[in-house]
Design a protein around this motif. Structure first.
Motif, PDB file in Angstrom:
ATOM      1  N   LEU A   1       0.827  -1.209   0.000  1.00  0.00           N
ATOM      2  CA  LEU A   1       0.000   0.000   0.000  1.00  0.00           C
ATOM      3  C   LEU A   1       0.859   1.256   0.000  1.00  0.00           C
ATOM      4  CD1 LEU A   1      -2.869  -1.037   2.440  1.00  0.00           C
ATOM      5  CD2 LEU A   1      -3.000  -0.731  -0.047  1.00  0.00           C
ATOM      6  N   ASP A   2       1.935   1.258   0.773  1.00  0.00           N
ATOM      7  CA  ASP A   2       2.825   2.414   0.832  1.00  0.00           C
ATOM      8  C   ASP A   2       3.467   2.677  -0.534  1.00  0.00           C
ATOM      9  OD1 ASP A   2       4.465   4.514   2.021  1.00  0.00           O
ATOM     10  OD2 ASP A   2       6.115   3.072   1.899  1.00  0.00           O
ATOM     11  N   HIS A   3       3.973   1.647  -1.181  1.00  0.00           N
ATOM     12  CA  HIS A   3       4.612   1.822  -2.493  1.00  0.00           C
ATOM     13  C   HIS A   3       3.590   2.202  -3.570  1.00  0.00           C
ATOM     14  CE1 HIS A   3       8.910   0.803  -2.144  1.00  0.00           C
ATOM     15  NE2 HIS A   3       8.513   0.185  -1.041  1.00  0.00           N
ATOM     16  N   ASN A   4       2.344   1.808  -3.401  1.00  0.00           N
ATOM     17  CA  ASN A   4       1.310   2.218  -4.358  1.00  0.00           C
ATOM     18  C   ASN A   4       0.958   3.691  -4.165  1.00  0.00           C
ATOM     19  OD1 ASN A   4      -0.881   1.947  -6.323  1.00  0.00           O
ATOM     20  ND2 ASN A   4      -2.212   2.124  -4.541  1.00  0.00           N
ATOM     21  N   ARG A   5       0.791   4.118  -2.922  1.00  0.00           N
ATOM     22  CA  ARG A   5       0.407   5.505  -2.630  1.00  0.00           C
ATOM     23  C   ARG A   5       1.530   6.494  -2.924  1.00  0.00           C
ATOM     24  NH1 ARG A   5      -1.567   3.696   2.840  1.00  0.00           N
ATOM     25  NH2 ARG A   5      -3.595   2.836   2.364  1.00  0.00           N
ATOM     26  N   ALA A   6       2.759   6.096  -2.620  1.00  0.00           N
ATOM     27  CA  ALA A   6       3.916   6.982  -2.794  1.00  0.00           C
ATOM     28  C   ALA A   6       5.029   6.202  -3.508  1.00  0.00           C
ATOM     29  CB  ALA A   6       4.393   7.488  -1.435  1.00  0.00           C
TER      30      ALA A   6
ATOM     31  N   ARG B   1       8.213   5.025  -5.358  1.00  0.00           N
ATOM     32  CA  ARG B   1       9.576   5.514  -5.461  1.00  0.00           C
ATOM     33  C   ARG B   1       9.976   5.544  -6.927  1.00  0.00           C
ATOM     34  NH1 ARG B   1       7.004   3.964  -1.106  1.00  0.00           N
ATOM     35  NH2 ARG B   1       8.251   3.688   0.765  1.00  0.00           N
ATOM     36  N   ASN B   2      10.793   6.514  -7.285  1.00  0.00           N
ATOM     37  CA  ASN B   2      11.364   6.602  -8.633  1.00  0.00           C
ATOM     38  C   ASN B   2      10.296   6.703  -9.725  1.00  0.00           C
ATOM     39  OD1 ASN B   2      14.058   6.168  -7.512  1.00  0.00           O
ATOM     40  ND2 ASN B   2      13.288   4.102  -7.116  1.00  0.00           N
ATOM     41  N   PHE B   3       9.196   7.368  -9.417  1.00  0.00           N
ATOM     42  CA  PHE B   3       8.081   7.526 -10.363  1.00  0.00           C
ATOM     43  C   PHE B   3       8.339   8.778 -11.191  1.00  0.00           C
ATOM     44  CE2 PHE B   3       3.606   8.584 -11.461  1.00  0.00           C
ATOM     45  CZ  PHE B   3       3.255   7.385 -12.049  1.00  0.00           C
ATOM     46  N   ARG B   4       9.102   8.594 -12.272  1.00  0.00           N
ATOM     47  CA  ARG B   4       9.470   9.722 -13.130  1.00  0.00           C
ATOM     48  C   ARG B   4      10.065   9.179 -14.415  1.00  0.00           C
ATOM     49  NH1 ARG B   4      14.883   9.192 -12.452  1.00  0.00           N
ATOM     50  NH2 ARG B   4      15.537   8.469 -10.406  1.00  0.00           N
ATOM     51  N   ALA B   5      10.003   9.996 -15.449  1.00  0.00           N
ATOM     52  CA  ALA B   5      10.677   9.667 -16.704  1.00  0.00           C
ATOM     53  C   ALA B   5      12.150   9.989 -16.539  1.00  0.00           C
ATOM     54  CB  ALA B   5      10.086  10.475 -17.850  1.00  0.00           C
ATOM     55  N   MET B   6      12.960   9.396 -17.376  1.00  0.00           N
ATOM     56  CA  MET B   6      14.392   9.644 -17.333  1.00  0.00           C
ATOM     57  C   MET B   6      14.844  10.094 -18.719  1.00  0.00           C
ATOM     58  SD  MET B   6      17.337   7.027 -15.945  1.00  0.00           S
ATOM     59  CE  MET B   6      16.298   6.329 -14.677  1.00  0.00           C
TER      60      MET B   6
ATOM     61  N   SER C   1       0.708  -3.785  -9.384  1.00  0.00           N
ATOM     62  CA  SER C   1       1.607  -3.458 -10.491  1.00  0.00           C
ATOM     63  C   SER C   1       2.465  -2.237 -10.156  1.00  0.00           C
ATOM     64  CB  SER C   1       0.787  -3.206 -11.757  1.00  0.00           C
ATOM     65  OG  SER C   1       1.600  -2.824 -12.822  1.00  0.00           O
ATOM     66  N   LYS C   2       1.827  -1.208  -9.649  1.00  0.00           N
ATOM     67  CA  LYS C   2       2.537   0.034  -9.328  1.00  0.00           C
ATOM     68  C   LYS C   2       3.502  -0.161  -8.164  1.00  0.00           C
ATOM     69  CE  LYS C   2       1.258   4.903  -8.932  1.00  0.00           C
ATOM     70  NZ  LYS C   2       0.089   5.780  -8.779  1.00  0.00           N
ATOM     71  N   ALA C   3       3.068  -0.858  -7.130  1.00  0.00           N
ATOM     72  CA  ALA C   3       3.940  -1.116  -5.983  1.00  0.00           C
ATOM     73  C   ALA C   3       5.131  -1.984  -6.390  1.00  0.00           C
ATOM     74  CB  ALA C   3       3.152  -1.790  -4.857  1.00  0.00           C
ATOM     75  N   SER C   4       4.898  -2.954  -7.230  1.00  0.00           N
ATOM     76  CA  SER C   4       5.971  -3.824  -7.680  1.00  0.00           C
ATOM     77  C   SER C   4       7.016  -3.041  -8.477  1.00  0.00           C
ATOM     78  CB  SER C   4       5.406  -4.964  -8.521  1.00  0.00           C
ATOM     79  OG  SER C   4       6.437  -5.820  -8.943  1.00  0.00           O
ATOM     80  N   ALA C   5       6.561  -2.139  -9.342  1.00  0.00           N
ATOM     81  CA  ALA C   5       7.487  -1.304 -10.116  1.00  0.00           C
ATOM     82  C   ALA C   5       8.305  -0.418  -9.181  1.00  0.00           C
ATOM     83  CB  ALA C   5       6.721  -0.456 -11.125  1.00  0.00           C
TER      84      ALA C   5
ATOM     85  N   ALA D   1      13.722   0.563  -6.758  1.00  0.00           N
ATOM     86  CA  ALA D   1      14.544   0.766  -5.560  1.00  0.00           C
ATOM     87  C   ALA D   1      15.531  -0.387  -5.365  1.00  0.00           C
ATOM     88  CB  ALA D   1      13.651   0.912  -4.331  1.00  0.00           C
ATOM     89  N   ALA D   2      15.092  -1.596  -5.668  1.00  0.00           N
ATOM     90  CA  ALA D   2      15.926  -2.779  -5.436  1.00  0.00           C
ATOM     91  C   ALA D   2      17.103  -2.882  -6.398  1.00  0.00           C
ATOM     92  CB  ALA D   2      15.077  -4.043  -5.523  1.00  0.00           C
ATOM     93  N   VAL D   3      16.923  -2.444  -7.649  1.00  0.00           N
ATOM     94  CA  VAL D   3      17.995  -2.656  -8.639  1.00  0.00           C
ATOM     95  C   VAL D   3      19.010  -1.516  -8.692  1.00  0.00           C
ATOM     96  CG1 VAL D   3      16.571  -4.185 -10.050  1.00  0.00           C
ATOM     97  CG2 VAL D   3      16.731  -1.743 -10.655  1.00  0.00           C
ATOM     98  N   LYS D   4      18.689  -0.377  -8.125  1.00  0.00           N
ATOM     99  CA  LYS D   4      19.655   0.737  -8.131  1.00  0.00           C
ATOM    100  C   LYS D   4      20.950   0.315  -7.451  1.00  0.00           C
ATOM    101  CE  LYS D   4      16.980   4.973  -8.185  1.00  0.00           C
ATOM    102  NZ  LYS D   4      16.727   6.210  -7.449  1.00  0.00           N
TER     103      LYS D   4
END
Length: 157
Positions: free
Chosen positions: A14-19, A21-26, A68-72, A77-80
């Motif tokens: 729920l936290d990763h869906n609401r907020a 991380r890294n939700f931006r174009a590059m 889907s959104k939380a997983s992304a 965050a995990a692969v950085k």
């Protein structure tokens, strides 16, 4: 799975869906791949910036269900900071977890990836959870290293 662990995992999702991380174009020299799940409408783009074999930065944009959104968000965050090989190992760990080939207790403990252990009980949601991870792998393998032209694409039909 103990109730307190289930509650912890639900709160992570729920936290990763609401907020997210890294939700931006590059921009710039980032590799990218698009992922689509036509069955439920999830659609996202994953960007990876590599420095040699290391993932320097990762981001995503798109629309989808909470899983889907939380997983992304968790995936970026995990692969950085990871190497390609380490990112592939994380993909394998995640895939085994969500497909039921590794119980949550064997998935690496109480981290954000382990939060997706319950997904295996809902086969239709496995595609939602794994979409960003498949897009990440496509971006790693993309010859489009300069971000020019059509992005790599992946579908979870």
């Amino acid at each position: 799975m103990p109730a307190d662990l289930t509650e912890l995992y639900q709160s992570i999702i729920l936290d990763h869906n609401r907020a997210p991380r890294n939700f931006r174009a590059m921009d710039g020299d980032a590799r990218r791949a698009e992922g689509r799940n036509p069955l439920c409408g999830d659609h996202l783009t994953v960007w990876l910036r590599l420095d040699g074999e290391r993932i320097e930065d990762a981001s995503f944009l798109g629309q989808g269900c909470a899983i889907s959104k939380a997983s992304a968000s968790v995936m970026t965050a995990a692969v950085k900071g990871k190497t390609r090989g380490e990112a592939e190992a994380l993909f394998a760990r995640f895939h085994d977890l969500v497909t039921g080939h590794a119980p949550p207790a064997d998935a690496g403990g109480r981290d954000a990836i382990a939060a997706f252990g319950g997904v295996s009980r809902f086969p239709v949601r496995v595609k939602c959870a794994s979409l960003a991870w498949h897009a990440m792998r496509a971006a790693l393998g993309s010859a489009d290293a300069a971000g020019e032209g059509a992005p790599a694409a992946v579908s979870t039909e």
